[in-house]
Scaffold this motif. Structure first.
Motif, PDB file in Angstrom:
ATOM      1  N   GLY A 158     -80.915 -93.778 -46.359  1.00  0.00           N
ATOM      2  CA  GLY A 158     -81.298 -92.648 -47.195  1.00  0.00           C
ATOM      3  C   GLY A 158     -81.399 -91.337 -46.438  1.00  0.00           C
ATOM      4  N   HIS A 159     -81.314 -91.372 -45.118  1.00  0.00           N
ATOM      5  CA  HIS A 159     -81.553 -90.172 -44.311  1.00  0.00           C
ATOM      6  C   HIS A 159     -80.607 -90.032 -43.127  1.00  0.00           C
ATOM      7  N   THR A 160     -80.333 -88.770 -42.800  1.00  0.00           N
ATOM      8  CA  THR A 160     -79.642 -88.430 -41.556  1.00  0.00           C
ATOM      9  C   THR A 160     -80.330 -87.159 -41.094  1.00  0.00           C
ATOM     10  N   VAL A 161     -81.209 -87.287 -40.122  1.00  0.00           N
ATOM     11  CA  VAL A 161     -82.052 -86.164 -39.714  1.00  0.00           C
ATOM     12  C   VAL A 161     -81.998 -85.985 -38.208  1.00  0.00           C
ATOM     13  N   LEU A 162     -81.934 -84.728 -37.790  1.00  0.00           N
ATOM     14  CA  LEU A 162     -81.966 -84.418 -36.368  1.00  0.00           C
ATOM     15  C   LEU A 162     -83.248 -83.622 -36.092  1.00  0.00           C
ATOM     16  N   LYS A 173     -87.739 -80.078 -37.572  1.00  0.00           N
ATOM     17  CA  LYS A 173     -86.455 -80.559 -38.077  1.00  0.00           C
ATOM     18  C   LYS A 173     -85.376 -79.537 -37.755  1.00  0.00           C
ATOM     19  N   LEU A 174     -84.313 -79.981 -37.080  1.00  0.00           N
ATOM     20  CA  LEU A 174     -83.220 -79.058 -36.754  1.00  0.00           C
ATOM     21  C   LEU A 174     -82.173 -79.066 -37.856  1.00  0.00           C
ATOM     22  N   MET A 221     -68.299 -80.610 -40.980  1.00  0.00           N
ATOM     23  CA  MET A 221     -69.299 -79.732 -40.340  1.00  0.00           C
ATOM     24  C   MET A 221     -69.395 -79.902 -38.826  1.00  0.00           C
ATOM     25  N   ILE A 222     -68.398 -80.555 -38.233  1.00  0.00           N
ATOM     26  CA  ILE A 222     -68.528 -80.843 -36.794  1.00  0.00           C
ATOM     27  C   ILE A 222     -68.590 -79.568 -35.953  1.00  0.00           C
ATOM     28  N   HIS A 223     -67.876 -78.514 -36.416  1.00  0.00           N
ATOM     29  CA  HIS A 223     -67.860 -77.285 -35.620  1.00  0.00           C
ATOM     30  C   HIS A 223     -68.878 -76.253 -36.099  1.00  0.00           C
ATOM     31  N   ASP A 224     -69.601 -76.561 -37.159  1.00  0.00           N
ATOM     32  CA  ASP A 224     -70.595 -75.595 -37.662  1.00  0.00           C
ATOM     33  C   ASP A 224     -71.695 -75.398 -36.628  1.00  0.00           C
ATOM     34  N   LYS A 225     -72.202 -74.194 -36.592  1.00  0.00           N
ATOM     35  CA  LYS A 225     -73.220 -73.850 -35.588  1.00  0.00           C
ATOM     36  C   LYS A 225     -74.580 -74.513 -35.881  1.00  0.00           C
ATOM     37  N   ASN A 226     -74.785 -74.866 -37.165  1.00  0.00           N
ATOM     38  CA  ASN A 226     -76.085 -75.458 -37.515  1.00  0.00           C
ATOM     39  C   ASN A 226     -76.109 -76.951 -37.161  1.00  0.00           C
ATOM     40  N   PHE A 227     -77.247 -77.594 -37.450  1.00  0.00           N
ATOM     41  CA  PHE A 227     -77.377 -79.019 -37.123  1.00  0.00           C
ATOM     42  C   PHE A 227     -77.435 -79.883 -38.381  1.00  0.00           C
ATOM     43  N   ASP A 228     -76.838 -79.368 -39.464  1.00  0.00           N
ATOM     44  CA  ASP A 228     -76.774 -80.152 -40.687  1.00  0.00           C
ATOM     45  C   ASP A 228     -75.551 -81.074 -40.678  1.00  0.00           C
ATOM     46  N   PHE A 229     -75.576 -82.031 -41.583  1.00  0.00           N
ATOM     47  CA  PHE A 229     -74.475 -82.976 -41.703  1.00  0.00           C
ATOM     48  C   PHE A 229     -74.010 -83.031 -43.153  1.00  0.00           C
ATOM     49  N   SER A 230     -72.829 -83.618 -43.347  1.00  0.00           N
ATOM     50  CA  SER A 230     -72.336 -83.861 -44.699  1.00  0.00           C
ATOM     51  C   SER A 230     -71.404 -85.060 -44.608  1.00  0.00           C
ATOM     52  N   VAL A 277     -72.481 -87.916 -32.896  1.00  0.00           N
ATOM     53  CA  VAL A 277     -72.612 -87.788 -31.436  1.00  0.00           C
ATOM     54  C   VAL A 277     -72.451 -86.320 -31.009  1.00  0.00           C
ATOM     55  N   LYS A 278     -71.423 -85.647 -31.556  1.00  0.00           N
ATOM     56  CA  LYS A 278     -71.155 -84.245 -31.158  1.00  0.00           C
ATOM     57  C   LYS A 278     -72.366 -83.360 -31.427  1.00  0.00           C
ATOM     58  N   LYS A 279     -72.913 -83.486 -32.653  1.00  0.00           N
ATOM     59  CA  LYS A 279     -74.015 -82.590 -33.021  1.00  0.00           C
ATOM     60  C   LYS A 279     -75.270 -82.918 -32.223  1.00  0.00           C
ATOM     61  N   THR A 280     -75.481 -84.183 -31.940  1.00  0.00           N
ATOM     62  CA  THR A 280     -76.660 -84.575 -31.161  1.00  0.00           C
ATOM     63  C   THR A 280     -76.535 -84.034 -29.735  1.00  0.00           C
ATOM     64  N   MET A 281     -75.345 -84.136 -29.167  1.00  0.00           N
ATOM     65  CA  MET A 281     -75.139 -83.633 -27.801  1.00  0.00           C
ATOM     66  C   MET A 281     -75.318 -82.119 -27.745  1.00  0.00           C
TER      67      MET A 281
END
Ligand code: KG4
Ligand code: ZN
Length: 380
Positions: A158-162, A173-174, A221-230, A277-281
Motif C-alpha cells: 500500500g505504500h512507497t515512501v522515502l 517524508k521526502l 519519474m526517474i529523472h525528476d528532481k523530487n523524491f516522489d514515485f509513480s 534504487v536511483k532515487k534512494t541513492m
C-alpha cells in the motif's frame, strides 16, 4: 530495564502475534524475539486473486485466539507482559478492528490498566524493522553511531515512501508514490501475467528465468528532481505491451526472439527496481546519509536487496576514489564516510507482529500516542 511486549498485527491478510523482549532507550534499542507467529491467509484469498476484506476479518477472528494460545513462552507469564502493541493503521479497517478488539479483550481479562495498550503505526513497524535481531551479526552493530542521518525506503503493498531519519524518533517524508504503491504494481502485473496470488513473490520467481533487457519499459519519474514515485504508468505499459504482443508472440525488432512472460516479468521488475534504487541513492547523496534502510513486503525481493546493496557499494567506492574537490563538485558535500545498508531478515520484511511489538515499544519511548481505533489511512 527489560520490557516484555506482546505484538498484534491484523492490518491486511496476515494474522501476527509475537512476544518480544525490549531493552534500551531512544539512543539505542535492542530486541529479542521470544515468539513470532504468523497465520497466512494465502489459501483463502488465492481464488479471488486479491485480499477480500471481509474474509480477512473472518480469518483474523478465527486465528487470533489460536495464535494467542500458542504464544505461551516458558518463563513468561501473561501477567509479565508490560505492553500490548496493536496495529491501528494503515490497512483494512475491518481487519484492523479485529486486532484492536482482541487486544482490549486481553487488557480486560487480565485487568491490566489501559495504559498498557499501545496503538501502533504499521509503517513504523516496517521502518523500525532494521532494529530486529539477525542470525548473522551485522557489521553495523559495532558502528551504532554511523546510522544517522539515514534514508529509509518503505516499499509495501500500500505504500512507497522515502524518509530522511535524523535519529530514532525524528524523520521527515521526502517523497512517496503519487499513484500505485510498488507492491501493488508487482501484484497487478503478476495478475496480467496470470500468476497466482500473492503476485510479488510469484513475479520475482518468474523473473529469474527471463531476460531483464528484453523490453525497455518506462522508468517513471526517474529523472525528476523530487523524491516522489509513480508506478501506475509502468503497469499500464505492461498492459499495452501485452495487448500488442500477446504472450508467446515475436517482437518486431527481433522476429527471431519469442517473448516469454518471464522476459516481461524480468523487464518490469528491472524498471521498478531501477527507479527505487536511483532515487534512494540520490537522496543518500543529497542528505549525506550514513545508512540506507530498506523495509516493507517488497524488501523481501532478493533482486531489490542485491541491486540496492550493489548501488551502495558503488557509491562507497566512488566516494573513496574521488578527490575532495570532485566530491564537492559532485554533491558529496555532506557525505564523508561509508554508507551502510540496513535491512531486516526476510521474514521481518513481510507483515509480522515482531515489528509491531518493536514499533509499539518505540512509540512508548517516544511518548507517541495513537488513538485506539482503526485508521485505514494513517500516515507516517
Ligand atoms: O508489507 P507487506 O507484507 O504488506 C503491506 O503492508 O502491504 O507487503 C506486501 C506487498 C505485496 O504487494 C507483495 O506482492 C509484495 O509486498 N511482495 C513482494 C515480494 N514479497 C512480497 N514484491 C516483490 N517481490 C517479492 N519477493
Ligand atoms: Zn506491511
Amino acid at each position: 530495564m527489560k520490557k516484555i511486549i506482546l505484538g498484534i498485527e491484523t492490518s491486511c491478510d496476515e494474522t501476527g502475534v509475537a512476544l518480544v523482549e525490549a531493552s534500551g532507550g531512544l539512543r539505542w534499542t535492542k530486541f529479542k524475539v521470544l515468539k513470532n507467529l504468523v497465520a497466512s491467509q494465502i489459501k483463502i484469498h488465492e481464488p479471488f486473486g486479491g485480499v477480500v476484506p471481509n474474509l480477512a476479518k473472518r480469518e483474523h477472528l478465527k486465528n487470533l485466539p489460536i495464535l494467542w494460545k500458542r504464544c505461551q513462552v516458558s518463563g513468561v507469564r501473561c501477567q509479565d507482559i508490560d505492553l500490548i502493541a496493536v496495529t491501528v493503521g494503515p490497512g483494512l479497517e475491518p481487519a484492523l478492528w479485529t486486532g484492536i478488539s482482541f487486544a482490549k479483550q486481553i487488557i480486560s481479562n487480565f485487568q491490566f490498566p489501559i495504559s498498557k495498550l499501545v496503538g501502533t503505526n504499521h509503517l513504523e513497524g516496517h521502518l523500525y524493522s532494521f532494529l530486529l535481531p539477525r542470525k548473522t551479526r551485522s557489521k553495523f552493530e559495532d558502528r551504532r553511531s554511523k546510522i544517522f542521518p539515514a534514508i529509509a525506503l518503505i516499499v509495501s503493498g500500500g505504500h512507497t515512501v522515502l524518509l530522511l531519519m535524523k535519529d530514532l524518533k525524528t524523520w521527515k517524508k521526502l517523497g512517496e508514490t503519487r499513484d500505485d504503491a510498488v507492491g501493488e504494481a508487482f501484484d497487478k502485473v503478476a495478475r496480467l501475467l496470470k500468476l497466482p496470488y500473492p503476485g510479488g513473490p510469484a513475479l520475482e520467481k518468474l523473473a529469474r528465468l527471463g531476460n531483464p533487457a528484453a523490453i525497455e519499459f518506462p522508468r517513471p519519474m526517474i529523472h525528476d528532481k523530487n523524491f516522489d514515485f509513480s508506478f501506475s504508468g509502468l503497469k499500464t505499459s505492461v498492459l499495452y505491451f501485452l495487448r500488442e504482443y500477446p504472450l508467446g508472440s515475436h517482437l518486431e525488432t527481433s522476429p527471431l526472439l519469442k517473448i516469454t512472460n518471464a522476459d516481461i516479468a524480468a523487464s518490469f521488475q528491472k524498471a521498478a527496481i531501477e527507479v527505487l534504487v536511483k532515487k534512494t541513492m540520490r537522496a543518500a547523496l543529497e542528505f549525506g546519509a550514513k545508512s540506507v534502510m530498506l523495509s516493507g513486503g517488497v524488501a523481501a525481493n532478493k533482486k531489490l536487496r542485491s541491486d540496492m546493496r550493489q548501488a551502495i557499494r558503488k557509491l562507497n567506492s566512488d566516494m573513496r576514489h574521488r578527490t575532495s574537490k570532485l566530491k564537492r563538485n559532485m554533491g558529496y558535500v555532506k557525505s564523508n564516510g561509508r554508507v551502510n545498508f540496513l535491512v531486516a531478515e526476510q521474514k521481518y520484511n513481510t507483515d509480522n507482529a515482531v515489528m509491531i511489538a518493536a514499533a509499539g515499544y518505540m512509540a512508548y519511548l517516544r511518548k507517541k500516542k495513537y488513538p485506539l481505533r482503526a485508521n485505514g489511512n494513517l500516515d507516517i
